[in-house]
Every structure is written in C-alpha cells, then in structure tokens.
Design an enzyme around this catalytic site. Structure first.
Site, PDB file in Angstrom:
ATOM      1  N   HIS A  33       0.958  -1.328   0.125  1.00 15.32           N
ATOM      2  CA  HIS A  33      -0.193   0.027   0.072  1.00 15.32           C
ATOM      3  C   HIS A  33       1.042   1.469  -0.008  1.00 15.32           C
ATOM      4  O   HIS A  33       0.503   2.075  -0.955  1.00 15.32           O
ATOM      5  CB  HIS A  33      -0.869  -0.029   1.125  1.00 15.32           C
ATOM      6  CG  HIS A  33      -1.839   1.350   1.439  1.00 15.32           C
ATOM      7  ND1 HIS A  33      -3.206   1.118   0.826  1.00 15.32           N
ATOM      8  CD2 HIS A  33      -1.641   2.454   1.909  1.00 15.32           C
ATOM      9  CE1 HIS A  33      -3.757   2.447   1.048  1.00 15.32           C
ATOM     10  NE2 HIS A  33      -2.703   2.984   1.675  1.00 15.32           N
ATOM     11  N   GLU A  34       1.816   1.258   1.029  1.00 21.75           N
ATOM     12  CA  GLU A  34       2.676   2.498   0.857  1.00 21.75           C
ATOM     13  C   GLU A  34       3.519   2.538  -0.327  1.00 21.75           C
ATOM     14  O   GLU A  34       3.906   3.712  -0.533  1.00 21.75           O
ATOM     15  CB  GLU A  34       3.375   2.508   2.436  1.00 21.75           C
ATOM     16  CG  GLU A  34       2.596   2.322   3.480  1.00 21.75           C
ATOM     17  CD  GLU A  34       1.725   3.804   3.649  1.00 21.75           C
ATOM     18  OE1 GLU A  34       1.996   4.790   3.246  1.00 21.75           O
ATOM     19  OE2 GLU A  34       0.389   3.571   4.439  1.00 21.75           O
ATOM     20  N   HIS A  37       1.818   4.683  -2.695  1.00 24.41           N
ATOM     21  CA  HIS A  37       1.829   6.066  -2.738  1.00 24.41           C
ATOM     22  C   HIS A  37       3.343   6.499  -2.919  1.00 24.41           C
ATOM     23  O   HIS A  37       3.419   7.533  -3.874  1.00 24.41           O
ATOM     24  CB  HIS A  37       1.699   6.506  -1.235  1.00 24.41           C
ATOM     25  CG  HIS A  37       0.348   6.174  -0.762  1.00 24.41           C
ATOM     26  ND1 HIS A  37      -0.780   6.568  -1.433  1.00 24.41           N
ATOM     27  CD2 HIS A  37      -0.364   5.554   0.453  1.00 24.41           C
ATOM     28  CE1 HIS A  37      -2.016   6.250  -0.739  1.00 24.41           C
ATOM     29  NE2 HIS A  37      -1.648   5.702   0.366  1.00 24.41           N
TER      30      HIS A  37
END
Length: 380
Positions: A33-34, A37
């Site tokens: 997920h990170e 980003h």
C-alpha cells in the site's frame, strides 16, 4: 520452563504460530500500500522524507541517496509515507504558516504545492496497489494450482428451506441468479451468500426447459476454510460428486491474470455490498474484526500451509484498499474527496473546513477501531 518455551516458540505456540504469520500478512499488505504512494509520488516529482512500516519509535532504518528515511517502527499496525511538506503522517493540509516555512527548493517538490491531479494520483495509488497485489496473488495461485469447479446442479434440497418453498428440485441446473449468468456452483454461492433477507430470482433448467423461481436466502452459521464460525446466506441446496462433476480448470499465465482480475472484482463487489448492508444493520457485526482477529486467522492459515497464508494476504489487501477509499479523512478517500471538491471549485478547500473534516474523520476512524477491538475482545 521447557513447557513455557515450547508454548511460545513452537509452530503451535504464540510466537511462531501466531505472531510471525500475523506480522508477515500485515507487513506485506502495508508495504505494498505505502509503496504505491511512494512510487507514484516519486513519478510525479514529489519529494519523500520517510517511508515507515509501523508507528512509534524507530527500531532501525537507513537513508537512501534521495534523502528518504526508510524505517521499521515499534508498533506494526500500519505505516506511512511522509512527503516533503507533510507536517504529520496523515498528509493533512498544512497551514499557510507551515508552507511558508519551507525553502524554495522544498516548495517545488512539496506534496501540497503540486497540481491536484498529481496529489490525487499519489493518494489513489495506495489502494490501487492493494488491488494489484490481490490480482498478483490469485494469478500465481491459479497458474500453479488451477481452480477446482463444480457444475451448478442441485443434488439435494433441504426440507423446509427457501429453495424447497420456491419449488427448486434435485436435478435442476442454475442458469442465472438475479440476471447474472452462472457457470459453476461457486458462482451461485457467491451471488447468494451476501444477500440474506433479499428475494432473489433464479432461472433453472429442468428437463430441457427454463423455469423461474424466487427464494429469499436465510442466514446460517457455518465454518469457513480456517475453522471460524461465520454466518452465510443460503437457500438450502446441496451439490455432490455425482451432480457436480468436479473438475480442475487449468490456466496459462495470461488466462490466470484474467481469472485473477475477475476474482478480485468479485471480492471488491462482495466487500462493498457487505459494508453497505452492515451500515444499515443487515449484516452480523461479528464478521468485522480487528488486529486480534487478523492475528488469529493468520495463525490458522499458517497451519494449513503457505498458500493459505498468501490467500489471506490477498483478501486482507482488498479490505485495506476498500477501507482506505472510504470518503473519510484522514483515509485516502477523504483526501480524494477534498481534491474532488478542489477540482470543481478551482481552489483548495478552506483550512477551517478541512480541519473540521479531519477532526470528524478522526473521531469516526477511532470509533471504528474501538468497535473492532471490542468485537475482538468481548463482542463475539
């Protein structure tokens, strides 16, 4: 003493049997997920100050050539990417005074000075990468193991069940469920399991002719693949070896990706449906759990094998992706909501409105976290 050490460090004990699988599952999902980003943010020319797995005190880390601090922190219940200009881990809008404190060089690569499309792309990349992780996991599993399927034919009908009351008979073959064509018995289960209390129209093939039946699924407590008790909507039909004619569908790599995309879409649809029904009180609250339930499921999956553990990673990744897209600050969806408003009115949302939104959002998120912790400990 030996008994205590065995209980803690054996594969049946807490450390290797539960904690390690839990940290593996959560770390993979959070990291992907990170990383979404991070990668899209860097592609958009945004500077990154920190990439953290976990919160709280740093356990260890290093600085890369771009000045990003990569670190592992003590509380492994999440993570964050801190961009240049962020004043906290949630990337909430800094005040005008905080922005003015940046140097000219920092202002050029700061997150909040970028065009709205770059900020939106960077934010949505986190949940998107979660969905891509799920697709990747299923693609590998389908290409390696294939997929067992059964024909959508009724072998038995439980007496007094919704199916019996609707006139469905042994030997009937499902053609469609509420207008959706079905090819396997799993398709029928998927379309029925999340619709407890809803009248569903079934088209059945009986002796070469199509007939229509309407049944309302009822909730029944069953055991899932990990041995947990769950409530699933059923109509009371059973399949077996004779009528189901089980077979294994094999996929080449391209077909596996297509099947994985389809399966991920089904999971996203089912999860969204569950959340909608949960909000209006039509789903069992015990189906929602927090870190304790995830840790328990991780241990159960690990005992069944690594393939079960990666399936849990895939399912959790979808859940994290969907939850982060909810339009609630400080979740990713809350940021996207503000960016959408900004794109429409052609100016940033006022600091006061954003502050009010973040405060209300934090209260909702904390309330949700308290709810799932209560479920884990006392509620279910």
């Amino acid at each position: 003493m030996n008994e205590i050490l065995h209980a803690v460090f054996s594969t049946e004990g807490f450390f290797l049997g539960t904690l390690v699988p839990f940290l593996f599952v959560l770390t993979v999902v959070v990291f992907v997920h990170e990383m979404g980003h991070y990668l899209v943010g860097r592609w958009c020319g945004i500077g990154v100050k920190a990439f953290s797995i976990g919160f709280g005190p740093e356990l260890f880390g290093f600085n890369d050539s771009h000045g990003t601090r990569w670190k592992l922190c003590a509380i492994p219940l999440g993570g964050y990417v801190k961009f240049v200009g962020d004043m906290n881990a949630t990337s909430s809008q800094p005040s005008s005074e905080e922005l003015e404190s940046l140097t000219n060089a920092e202002r050029k690569i700061a997150f909040h000075t970028q065009p709205v499309w770059k900020r939106a792309a960077t934010v949505v990349a986190g949940p998107l990468f979660n969905f891509l992780l799920t697709i990747a996991v299923f693609a590998v599993l389908f290409s390696v193991y294939g997929r067992p399927v059964m024909e959508p034919t009724v072998a038995e009908v439980t007496a007094g069940s919704p199916a019996a009351r609707a006139g469905i008979l042994p030997g009937d073959r499902f053609v469609s469920v509420n207008g959706s064509k079905v090819q396997t018995f799993s398709d029928v289960q998927r379309l029925v399991s999340g619709r407890g209390g809803d009248a569903i129209t079934f088209v059945m093939l009986r002796e070469g002719k199509e007939i229509t039946a309407t049944a309302t699924p009822e909730l029944m407590e069953q055991q899932d693949g990990l041995g947990n008790k769950v409530k699933v909507a059923v109509i009371g039909v059973v399949n077996n070896q004779e009528f189901g004619q089980p077979r294994l569908v094999s996929y080449n790599p391209i077909e596996a990706v297509g099947a994985a995309v389809e399966e991920t879409g089904y999971i996203i649809q089912r999860t969204g449906q569950f959340l909608q029904r949960f909000v209006v009180g039509r789903e069992d609250k015990c189906q929602l759990g927090g870190p304790i339930k995830i840790a328990k499921m991780s241990g159960q999956a690990a005992k069944l094998g690594f393939d079960w553990l990666v399936q849990l990673v895939a399912l959790l990744s979808v859940g994290i992706g969907i939850l982060n897209l909810l339009p609630i600050p400080p979740l990713d969806g809350g940021h996207l909501l503000f960016y959408g408003v900004e794109a429409v009115i052609r100016r940033p949302v006022s600091e006061r409105m954003m502050e009010m939104g973040y405060r209300a959002g934090f209260m909702l998120v904390l309330g949700f976290m308290g709810f799932v912790f209560w479920n884990d400990l006392f509620g279910c």
